[in-house]
Design a protein around this motif. Structure first.
Motif, PDB file in Angstrom:
ATOM      1  N   VAL A  42       0.868  -1.171   0.000  1.00  0.00           N
ATOM      2  CA  VAL A  42       0.000   0.000   0.000  1.00  0.00           C
ATOM      3  C   VAL A  42       0.906   1.222   0.000  1.00  0.00           C
ATOM      4  O   VAL A  42       1.801   1.327   0.843  1.00  0.00           O
ATOM      5  CB  VAL A  42      -0.937   0.030   1.222  1.00  0.00           C
ATOM      6  CG1 VAL A  42      -1.868   1.235   1.142  1.00  0.00           C
ATOM      7  CG2 VAL A  42      -1.731  -1.263   1.356  1.00  0.00           C
ATOM      8  N   VAL A  43       0.681   2.129  -0.961  1.00  0.00           N
ATOM      9  CA  VAL A  43       1.507   3.326  -1.102  1.00  0.00           C
ATOM     10  C   VAL A  43       0.625   4.563  -1.120  1.00  0.00           C
ATOM     11  O   VAL A  43      -0.530   4.493  -1.550  1.00  0.00           O
ATOM     12  CB  VAL A  43       2.359   3.285  -2.394  1.00  0.00           C
ATOM     13  CG1 VAL A  43       3.245   2.042  -2.430  1.00  0.00           C
ATOM     14  CG2 VAL A  43       1.520   3.377  -3.650  1.00  0.00           C
ATOM     15  N   GLN A  67      -4.959  -1.666   7.004  1.00  0.00           N
ATOM     16  CA  GLN A  67      -5.810  -2.374   7.970  1.00  0.00           C
ATOM     17  C   GLN A  67      -7.003  -3.018   7.265  1.00  0.00           C
ATOM     18  O   GLN A  67      -7.342  -4.181   7.526  1.00  0.00           O
ATOM     19  CB  GLN A  67      -6.300  -1.417   9.056  1.00  0.00           C
ATOM     20  CG  GLN A  67      -7.167  -2.108  10.093  1.00  0.00           C
ATOM     21  CD  GLN A  67      -7.827  -1.135  11.054  1.00  0.00           C
ATOM     22  OE1 GLN A  67      -8.265  -0.063  10.652  1.00  0.00           O
ATOM     23  NE2 GLN A  67      -7.869  -1.516  12.319  1.00  0.00           N
ATOM     24  N   ARG A  68      -7.642  -2.266   6.378  1.00  0.00           N
ATOM     25  CA  ARG A  68      -8.779  -2.823   5.619  1.00  0.00           C
ATOM     26  C   ARG A  68      -8.361  -4.059   4.835  1.00  0.00           C
ATOM     27  O   ARG A  68      -9.044  -5.078   4.834  1.00  0.00           O
ATOM     28  CB  ARG A  68      -9.311  -1.777   4.619  1.00  0.00           C
ATOM     29  CG  ARG A  68     -10.427  -0.917   5.102  1.00  0.00           C
ATOM     30  CD  ARG A  68     -11.087  -0.105   3.994  1.00  0.00           C
ATOM     31  NE  ARG A  68     -10.210   0.448   2.976  1.00  0.00           N
ATOM     32  CZ  ARG A  68      -9.529   1.590   3.087  1.00  0.00           C
ATOM     33  NH1 ARG A  68      -9.615   2.309   4.183  1.00  0.00           N
ATOM     34  NH2 ARG A  68      -8.772   2.003   2.083  1.00  0.00           N
ATOM     35  N   LEU A  69      -7.219  -3.968   4.165  1.00  0.00           N
ATOM     36  CA  LEU A  69      -6.755  -5.084   3.349  1.00  0.00           C
ATOM     37  C   LEU A  69      -6.274  -6.257   4.191  1.00  0.00           C
ATOM     38  O   LEU A  69      -6.402  -7.411   3.770  1.00  0.00           O
ATOM     39  CB  LEU A  69      -5.681  -4.594   2.383  1.00  0.00           C
ATOM     40  CG  LEU A  69      -6.240  -3.659   1.304  1.00  0.00           C
ATOM     41  CD1 LEU A  69      -5.128  -2.896   0.618  1.00  0.00           C
ATOM     42  CD2 LEU A  69      -7.091  -4.438   0.315  1.00  0.00           C
ATOM     43  N   ASN A  83       1.225  -9.560   8.944  1.00  0.00           N
ATOM     44  CA  ASN A  83       2.278  -8.626   9.332  1.00  0.00           C
ATOM     45  C   ASN A  83       2.149  -7.376   8.485  1.00  0.00           C
ATOM     46  O   ASN A  83       1.942  -7.467   7.274  1.00  0.00           O
ATOM     47  CB  ASN A  83       3.684  -9.183   9.091  1.00  0.00           C
ATOM     48  CG  ASN A  83       4.120 -10.175  10.131  1.00  0.00           C
ATOM     49  OD1 ASN A  83       4.389 -11.323   9.798  1.00  0.00           O
ATOM     50  ND2 ASN A  83       4.212  -9.772  11.371  1.00  0.00           N
ATOM     51  N   LEU A  84       2.282  -6.206   9.115  1.00  0.00           N
ATOM     52  CA  LEU A  84       2.488  -4.951   8.402  1.00  0.00           C
ATOM     53  C   LEU A  84       3.955  -4.616   8.577  1.00  0.00           C
ATOM     54  O   LEU A  84       4.468  -4.639   9.698  1.00  0.00           O
ATOM     55  CB  LEU A  84       1.638  -3.821   8.981  1.00  0.00           C
ATOM     56  CG  LEU A  84       0.131  -3.933   8.859  1.00  0.00           C
ATOM     57  CD1 LEU A  84      -0.527  -2.679   9.415  1.00  0.00           C
ATOM     58  CD2 LEU A  84      -0.287  -4.163   7.421  1.00  0.00           C
ATOM     59  N   LEU A  85       4.634  -4.314   7.480  1.00  0.00           N
ATOM     60  CA  LEU A  85       6.064  -4.054   7.534  1.00  0.00           C
ATOM     61  C   LEU A  85       6.390  -2.803   6.749  1.00  0.00           C
ATOM     62  O   LEU A  85       5.942  -2.634   5.614  1.00  0.00           O
ATOM     63  CB  LEU A  85       6.834  -5.247   6.936  1.00  0.00           C
ATOM     64  CG  LEU A  85       8.342  -5.105   6.803  1.00  0.00           C
ATOM     65  CD1 LEU A  85       9.003  -5.022   8.175  1.00  0.00           C
ATOM     66  CD2 LEU A  85       8.904  -6.262   5.997  1.00  0.00           C
ATOM     67  N   VAL A 103       1.715  -5.502   3.331  1.00  0.00           N
ATOM     68  CA  VAL A 103       0.662  -6.247   4.019  1.00  0.00           C
ATOM     69  C   VAL A 103       0.952  -7.706   3.681  1.00  0.00           C
ATOM     70  O   VAL A 103       0.802  -8.131   2.527  1.00  0.00           O
ATOM     71  CB  VAL A 103      -0.745  -5.831   3.548  1.00  0.00           C
ATOM     72  CG1 VAL A 103      -1.817  -6.653   4.261  1.00  0.00           C
ATOM     73  CG2 VAL A 103      -0.958  -4.334   3.772  1.00  0.00           C
ATOM     74  N   ILE A 104       1.421  -8.451   4.686  1.00  0.00           N
ATOM     75  CA  ILE A 104       1.895  -9.810   4.452  1.00  0.00           C
ATOM     76  C   ILE A 104       1.010 -10.802   5.209  1.00  0.00           C
ATOM     77  O   ILE A 104       1.128 -10.948   6.423  1.00  0.00           O
ATOM     78  CB  ILE A 104       3.363  -9.972   4.897  1.00  0.00           C
ATOM     79  CG1 ILE A 104       4.236  -8.884   4.253  1.00  0.00           C
ATOM     80  CG2 ILE A 104       3.878 -11.371   4.554  1.00  0.00           C
ATOM     81  CD1 ILE A 104       5.641  -8.805   4.811  1.00  0.00           C
ATOM     82  N   PRO A 105       0.087 -11.455   4.499  1.00  0.00           N
ATOM     83  CA  PRO A 105      -0.715 -12.496   5.155  1.00  0.00           C
ATOM     84  C   PRO A 105       0.213 -13.612   5.656  1.00  0.00           C
ATOM     85  O   PRO A 105       1.189 -13.962   4.989  1.00  0.00           O
ATOM     86  CB  PRO A 105      -1.635 -13.001   4.045  1.00  0.00           C
ATOM     87  CG  PRO A 105      -1.663 -11.894   3.033  1.00  0.00           C
ATOM     88  CD  PRO A 105      -0.297 -11.282   3.095  1.00  0.00           C
ATOM     89  N   ARG A 106      -0.090 -14.138   6.816  1.00  0.00           N
ATOM     90  CA  ARG A 106       0.733 -15.196   7.406  1.00  0.00           C
ATOM     91  C   ARG A 106      -0.099 -16.459   7.552  1.00  0.00           C
ATOM     92  O   ARG A 106      -1.284 -16.409   7.886  1.00  0.00           O
ATOM     93  CB  ARG A 106       1.256 -14.761   8.782  1.00  0.00           C
ATOM     94  CG  ARG A 106       2.062 -13.459   8.768  1.00  0.00           C
ATOM     95  CD  ARG A 106       3.234 -13.466   7.788  1.00  0.00           C
ATOM     96  NE  ARG A 106       4.096 -14.608   7.909  1.00  0.00           N
ATOM     97  CZ  ARG A 106       5.140 -14.695   8.736  1.00  0.00           C
ATOM     98  NH1 ARG A 106       5.467 -13.679   9.503  1.00  0.00           N
ATOM     99  NH2 ARG A 106       5.866 -15.790   8.777  1.00  0.00           N
ATOM    100  N   TYR A 107       0.554 -17.587   7.319  1.00  0.00           N
ATOM    101  CA  TYR A 107      -0.121 -18.881   7.322  1.00  0.00           C
ATOM    102  C   TYR A 107       0.667 -19.894   8.128  1.00  0.00           C
ATOM    103  O   TYR A 107       1.903 -19.922   8.067  1.00  0.00           O
ATOM    104  CB  TYR A 107      -0.256 -19.416   5.886  1.00  0.00           C
ATOM    105  CG  TYR A 107      -0.943 -18.471   4.939  1.00  0.00           C
ATOM    106  CD1 TYR A 107      -2.324 -18.477   4.807  1.00  0.00           C
ATOM    107  CD2 TYR A 107      -0.211 -17.558   4.176  1.00  0.00           C
ATOM    108  CE1 TYR A 107      -2.964 -17.607   3.927  1.00  0.00           C
ATOM    109  CE2 TYR A 107      -0.844 -16.687   3.305  1.00  0.00           C
ATOM    110  CZ  TYR A 107      -2.215 -16.718   3.186  1.00  0.00           C
ATOM    111  OH  TYR A 107      -2.843 -15.855   2.320  1.00  0.00           O
ATOM    112  N   ALA A 108      -0.041 -20.743   8.834  1.00  0.00           N
ATOM    113  CA  ALA A 108       0.607 -21.877   9.502  1.00  0.00           C
ATOM    114  C   ALA A 108       1.173 -22.831   8.449  1.00  0.00           C
ATOM    115  O   ALA A 108       2.214 -23.449   8.664  1.00  0.00           O
ATOM    116  CB  ALA A 108      -0.383 -22.597  10.416  1.00  0.00           C
ATOM    117  N   ASP A 109       0.504 -22.931   7.301  1.00  0.00           N
ATOM    118  CA  ASP A 109       0.948 -23.765   6.189  1.00  0.00           C
ATOM    119  C   ASP A 109       2.144 -23.094   5.515  1.00  0.00           C
ATOM    120  O   ASP A 109       1.989 -22.107   4.786  1.00  0.00           O
ATOM    121  CB  ASP A 109      -0.207 -23.939   5.206  1.00  0.00           C
ATOM    122  CG  ASP A 109       0.155 -24.730   3.961  1.00  0.00           C
ATOM    123  OD1 ASP A 109       1.331 -25.159   3.816  1.00  0.00           O
ATOM    124  OD2 ASP A 109      -0.737 -24.904   3.106  1.00  0.00           O
TER     125      ASP A 109
END
Length: 142
Positions: A42-43, A67-69, A83-85, A103-109
């Motif tokens: 996001v920029v 946050q929305r995304l 994670n937001l980085l 915006v980095i979605p995190r997965y147990a997989d």
């Protein structure tokens, strides 16, 4: 906008991207070197080099869009967390000098998530050093 900036080119449409969302102030697009499935950036549309330069209203808009995304990533992609980085400066891994939030979605997989921690958060630091640095930061606020 900066003529030399990759992300300004993306916002202007002269450089292709996979757009995810856009409003008057922000533009969100997929990262082409993703750390996980669904990793996006996001920029602000208005160019700012980094966290130290971005105006507060643009920072607020980018953060709220992120946050929305992040919520969408959890709901639509089934991520287990997000994670937001932000990287500010070359020493902090910034490679494109236009403020951006990952915006980095995190997965147990782990087949869907390639991001690993570069440090060990469970290793305690020296409390005297932590206290001294905290005091300097507190005093430096003005």
């Amino acid at each position: 906008m900066s003529d030399q900036c990759l992300f300004c080119g993306i916002v202007a449409g002269s450089i292709p991207s996979v757009k995810v969302a856009e409003d008057d102030t922000t533009y969100a697009f997929m990262d082409i070197n993703p750390a996980s499935d669904g990793h996006l950036l996001v920029v602000p549309k208005r160019h700012s080099k980094d966290l130290l330069e971005i105006p507060g209203d643009d920072l607020t808009a980018v953060t709220l869009a992120a946050q929305r995304l992040a919520k969408v990533a959890v709901e639509e992609l089934g991520s287990d967390g997000v994670n937001l980085l932000n990287c500010c400066g070359a020493a902090a891994w910034q490679s494109v000098f236009h403020f951006h939030l990952h915006v980095i979605p995190r997965y147990a997989d782990k087949a869907r998530d390639r991001l690993t921690l570069p440090w060990k958060p469970e290793v305690a630091g020296d409390m005297d050093t932590i206290a001294a640095l905290g005091a300097r930061l507190s005093a430096g606020q003005g």
